[in-house]
Scaffold this active site. Structure first.
Site, mmCIF file in Angstrom:
data_model
loop_
_atom_site.group_PDB
_atom_site.id
_atom_site.type_symbol
_atom_site.label_atom_id
_atom_site.label_comp_id
_atom_site.label_asym_id
_atom_site.label_seq_id
_atom_site.Cartn_x
_atom_site.Cartn_y
_atom_site.Cartn_z
ATOM 1 N NE ARG A 119 -5.553 3.277 -3.514
ATOM 2 C CZ ARG A 119 -4.268 3.930 -2.864
ATOM 3 N NH1 ARG A 119 -2.898 3.476 -3.075
ATOM 4 N NH2 ARG A 119 -4.083 4.213 -1.793
ATOM 5 N NE ARG A 128 -4.580 0.306 0.810
ATOM 6 C CZ ARG A 128 -3.270 1.738 0.779
ATOM 7 N NH1 ARG A 128 -2.462 2.294 0.401
ATOM 8 N NH2 ARG A 128 -4.056 2.451 1.602
ATOM 9 C CG ASP A 131 0.636 2.190 -1.752
ATOM 10 O OD1 ASP A 131 -0.124 3.534 -2.096
ATOM 11 O OD2 ASP A 131 0.098 2.270 -0.337
ATOM 12 C CG ASP A 133 2.926 4.860 -0.746
ATOM 13 O OD1 ASP A 133 2.432 5.489 -1.022
ATOM 14 O OD2 ASP A 133 2.951 4.874 0.191
#
Length: 203
Positions: A119, A128, A131, A133
């Protein structure tokens, strides 16, 4: 794709978790002391997107103090915050896990997974490889800029809300209410289920 048994069996994109898998994951939970439930959102729009998402799920499952409970279906989504057609489409999914890691340690692990898949953080909303989160961590609410909980934009992101409903139809986003109501408000435009693709629970 895996899901909790309470899901609508008429939805062709939702398949129940085999009982043997549920028993295996629940048995593994007994090795965790006072685990917390966390919801993570995964996205990839560079490289082999499905392979990268599966690698992230497996890496999370290999983390001491973490048990992956469920993985949503895969959704193909339009990039967020950029001009249409300026980036490849994303593959998105949501992972529900139990963990004894504190939120900051879980964040460190999420960032380590991102780094493992190269990343690159040059600019906001950039394409990217992966990711990862943290959407929620139990009922924790925090304004810490390093890790705001729940995720400050989760309530307006269909690519988070819709997959989340796959695995937790009655989910609540702390401070925002029912995920189902939030998803209805936001709508599903640009979030396309990919029943031809599947993410597996870590072995």
């Amino acid at each position: 794709m895996t899901a909790f048994p309470s899901e609508d069996p008429t939805d062709p994109t939702v398949q129940p978790v085999p009982a043997a898998v549920v028993e295996q994951v629940d048995a593994a939970d007994t090795t965790l002391s006072n685990p917390h439930l966390a919801v993570l959102s995964l996205g990839s729009n560079l490289g082999n997107r499905l392979e990268t998402l599966q690698g992230a799920v497996d890496a999370l499952g290999d983390t001491p103090g973490v048990r992956v409970k469920a993985v949503s279906g895969v959704y193909e989504t339009e990039p967020w915050g950029v001009d249409p057609d300026s980036q490849p489409a994303y593959f998105n999914a949501v992972v529900v896990l139990r963990t004894t890691l504190p939120p900051d340690s879980l964040l460190e692990r999420a960032q380590a997974v991102e780094e493992a898949f190269d990343r690159v953080r040059h600019e906001r909303w950039a394409a990217r490889t992966i990711d990862v989160d943290i959407v929620t961590y139990g009922e924790v609410r925090s304004e810490d800029p390093a890790l705001t909980l729940p995720h400050p934009r989760a309530h307006e992101r269909a690519f988070v809300l819709v997959p989340w409903l796959d695995v937790e139809p009655a989910a609540q986003l702390p401070g925002r209410g029912e995920v189902a109501a939030l998803a209805e408000s936001v709508g599903r435009t640009g979030v396309v289920p990919r029943p031809d693709l599947e993410l597996r629970l870590p072995e």
